[in-house]
Motif scaffolding. Structure first.
Motif, mmCIF file in Angstrom:
data_model
loop_
_atom_site.group_PDB
_atom_site.id
_atom_site.type_symbol
_atom_site.label_atom_id
_atom_site.label_comp_id
_atom_site.label_asym_id
_atom_site.label_seq_id
_atom_site.Cartn_x
_atom_site.Cartn_y
_atom_site.Cartn_z
ATOM 1 N N ARG A 78 0.810 -1.216 0.000
ATOM 2 C CA ARG A 78 0.000 0.000 0.000
ATOM 3 C C ARG A 78 0.844 1.267 0.000
ATOM 4 N NH1 ARG A 78 -2.695 -2.673 -1.980
ATOM 5 N NH2 ARG A 78 -4.741 -3.518 -1.509
ATOM 6 N N SER A 79 2.115 1.177 0.401
ATOM 7 C CA SER A 79 2.976 2.362 0.408
ATOM 8 C C SER A 79 4.386 1.980 -0.028
ATOM 9 C CB SER A 79 3.053 3.000 1.799
ATOM 10 O OG SER A 79 1.815 3.580 2.164
ATOM 11 N N VAL A 80 4.963 2.798 -0.914
ATOM 12 C CA VAL A 80 6.363 2.673 -1.304
ATOM 13 C C VAL A 80 7.057 3.974 -0.933
ATOM 14 C CG1 VAL A 80 7.996 2.482 -3.218
ATOM 15 C CG2 VAL A 80 5.942 1.048 -3.186
ATOM 16 N N ASN A 89 20.578 -0.318 2.877
ATOM 17 C CA ASN A 89 19.833 -1.073 1.880
ATOM 18 C C ASN A 89 18.335 -0.807 2.010
ATOM 19 O OD1 ASN A 89 22.218 -2.283 1.004
ATOM 20 N ND2 ASN A 89 22.009 -3.988 2.449
ATOM 21 N N SER A 90 17.596 -1.220 1.000
ATOM 22 C CA SER A 90 16.133 -1.191 1.076
ATOM 23 C C SER A 90 15.686 -2.055 2.254
ATOM 24 C CB SER A 90 15.533 -1.734 -0.223
ATOM 25 O OG SER A 90 15.977 -0.997 -1.345
ATOM 26 N N PHE A 91 14.495 -1.763 2.777
ATOM 27 C CA PHE A 91 14.019 -2.523 3.920
ATOM 28 C C PHE A 91 12.499 -2.413 4.017
ATOM 29 C CE2 PHE A 91 14.709 1.784 5.382
ATOM 30 C CZ PHE A 91 13.694 2.042 6.300
ATOM 31 N N TYR A 92 11.938 -3.213 4.906
ATOM 32 C CA TYR A 92 10.540 -3.023 5.281
ATOM 33 C C TYR A 92 10.488 -2.958 6.794
ATOM 34 C CZ TYR A 92 9.194 -7.400 7.519
ATOM 35 O OH TYR A 92 9.051 -8.414 8.429
ATOM 36 N N HIS A 93 9.413 -2.406 7.345
ATOM 37 C CA HIS A 93 9.300 -2.258 8.792
ATOM 38 C C HIS A 93 8.034 -2.972 9.265
ATOM 39 C CE1 HIS A 93 9.231 -0.668 12.811
ATOM 40 N NE2 HIS A 93 10.364 -0.035 12.604
ATOM 41 N N PRO A 94 8.173 -3.953 10.170
ATOM 42 C CA PRO A 94 7.010 -4.730 10.606
ATOM 43 C C PRO A 94 5.894 -3.889 11.218
ATOM 44 C CG PRO A 94 9.050 -5.764 11.326
ATOM 45 C CD PRO A 94 9.422 -4.419 10.798
ATOM 46 N N ASP A 95 6.227 -2.713 11.764
ATOM 47 C CA ASP A 95 5.206 -1.877 12.394
ATOM 48 C C ASP A 95 4.435 -1.017 11.398
ATOM 49 O OD1 ASP A 95 5.890 -2.902 14.853
ATOM 50 O OD2 ASP A 95 7.347 -1.310 15.269
ATOM 51 N N ARG A 97 2.487 -1.775 8.276
ATOM 52 C CA ARG A 97 1.982 -2.880 7.471
ATOM 53 C C ARG A 97 1.901 -2.489 5.994
ATOM 54 N NH1 ARG A 97 -3.058 -3.892 8.266
ATOM 55 N NH2 ARG A 97 -3.020 -6.101 7.746
ATOM 56 N N ARG A 98 2.353 -3.400 5.154
ATOM 57 C CA ARG A 98 2.259 -3.262 3.697
ATOM 58 C C ARG A 98 3.002 -2.028 3.168
ATOM 59 N NH1 ARG A 98 -3.659 -5.555 1.843
ATOM 60 N NH2 ARG A 98 -3.614 -7.439 3.127
ATOM 61 N N THR A 99 4.089 -1.692 3.835
ATOM 62 C CA THR A 99 4.909 -0.553 3.420
ATOM 63 C C THR A 99 6.333 -1.041 3.162
ATOM 64 O OG1 THR A 99 3.612 1.025 4.702
ATOM 65 C CG2 THR A 99 5.867 1.667 4.145
#
Length: 271
Positions: A78-80, A89-95, A97-99
């Motif tokens: 839902r968000s980039v 590096n690129s990453f995602y954050h568990p807190d 969601r869908r980002t």
């Protein structure tokens, strides 16, 4: 307040919108401008970068019509958040969601963005389905996966970490095996090189789980079976190309320019 937009609520003025997708695209695209995450402050994306980003989002939407891996990632995200950094590096954050947070510098091609998008989105998909990993592995600790990799200090979570790795690499390969028909020779070389690099790393994760089947829950074992079939397909279709590739000096994140110089091309493609 941003009426339910958790990303905007958390990051506030650190990000600005990026107009790079169709009006009806459910994904919101933004750019980090305050230097957060070790990024370049005020990167100043001009029309050339925006045009490149628009081509990238159109490419992914078009390829999603025939590529299950890309479609899964687009449907889950839902968000980039774009940023430019030489150190993170690129990453995602568990807190969030869908980002996903994508490090995409000006010298990197569209194919870098596509691969990094798949990579981080698959991490997010796995966390969304089973944050503690219990659906996929039998030795998870309940800690989940975090972007700074501090989970790796706990040996008990190794199996879940390796499952994350296998899943991301398998879907990266599936996404990249679909070579772009409209790319020039250098563009096709970059995509095939990226697939080759991920394919090589995937082989190590497959070997790990073949030797540790007891660490997989039924859903994890089913995923391993699918990943093995994908590996065999890649070997049959692209094996000769992969064997010819010179990956000398490649860092953890694929270096397009280094690959092209060592494999018969001298410049990265913008397509």
């Amino acid at each position: 307040m941003s009426r339910g937009d958790a990303v905007a609520d958390l990051l506030g003025d650190a990000i600005v919108p990026v107009d790079c997708a169709a009006p009806d695209d459910p994904i919101r695209y933004r750019l980090v401008v305050d230097g957060s995450f070790g990024s370049v402050p005020n990167p100043g994306w001009g029309e050339a970068r925006l045009a490149q980003a628009r081509r990238a989002t159109r490419l992914m939407r078009a390829r999603a019509e025939r590529n299950d891996a890309i479609r899964l990632c687009l449907e889950n995200t839902r968000s980039v958040i774009f940023f430019e950094s030489d150190s993170k590096n690129s990453f995602y954050h568990p807190d969030l969601r869908r980002t996903v947070f994508i490090n995409w510098r000006a010298e990197q091609s569209i194919h870098h963005f596509v691969e990094e998008f798949i990579h981080q989105s698959v991490h997010s998909v796995i966390d969304e389905i089973s944050k503690d990993g219990a659906l996929f592995v039998t030795s998870a600790t309940g800690e989940g996966f975090d972007p700074d990799h501090t989970h790796m200090i706990n040996a008990d979570s190794e199996t879940f970490v390796r499952f994350h790795s296998m899943a991301t690499l398998a879907l990266i390969c599936e996404g990249l095996f679909d070579l772009p028909e409209d790319a020039d020779a250098a563009g096709r070389a970059v995509v095939l090189g990226r697939a080759s690099f991920a394919f090589q790393k995937l082989s190590y994760d497959l070997q790990y789980f073949i030797g540790k089947m007891e660490g997989l829950a039924p859903s994890g074992a089913a995923f391993l079976k699918a990943a093995l079939a994908l590996y065999q397909h890649g070997l049959a279709v692209h094996g000769e190309d992969f064997q010819r590739h010179d990956m000398t000096g490649q860092p953890y994140v694929f270096d397009e320019a280094a690959f092209l110089l060592r494999n018969g091309e001298t410049h990265p493609s913008a397509v």
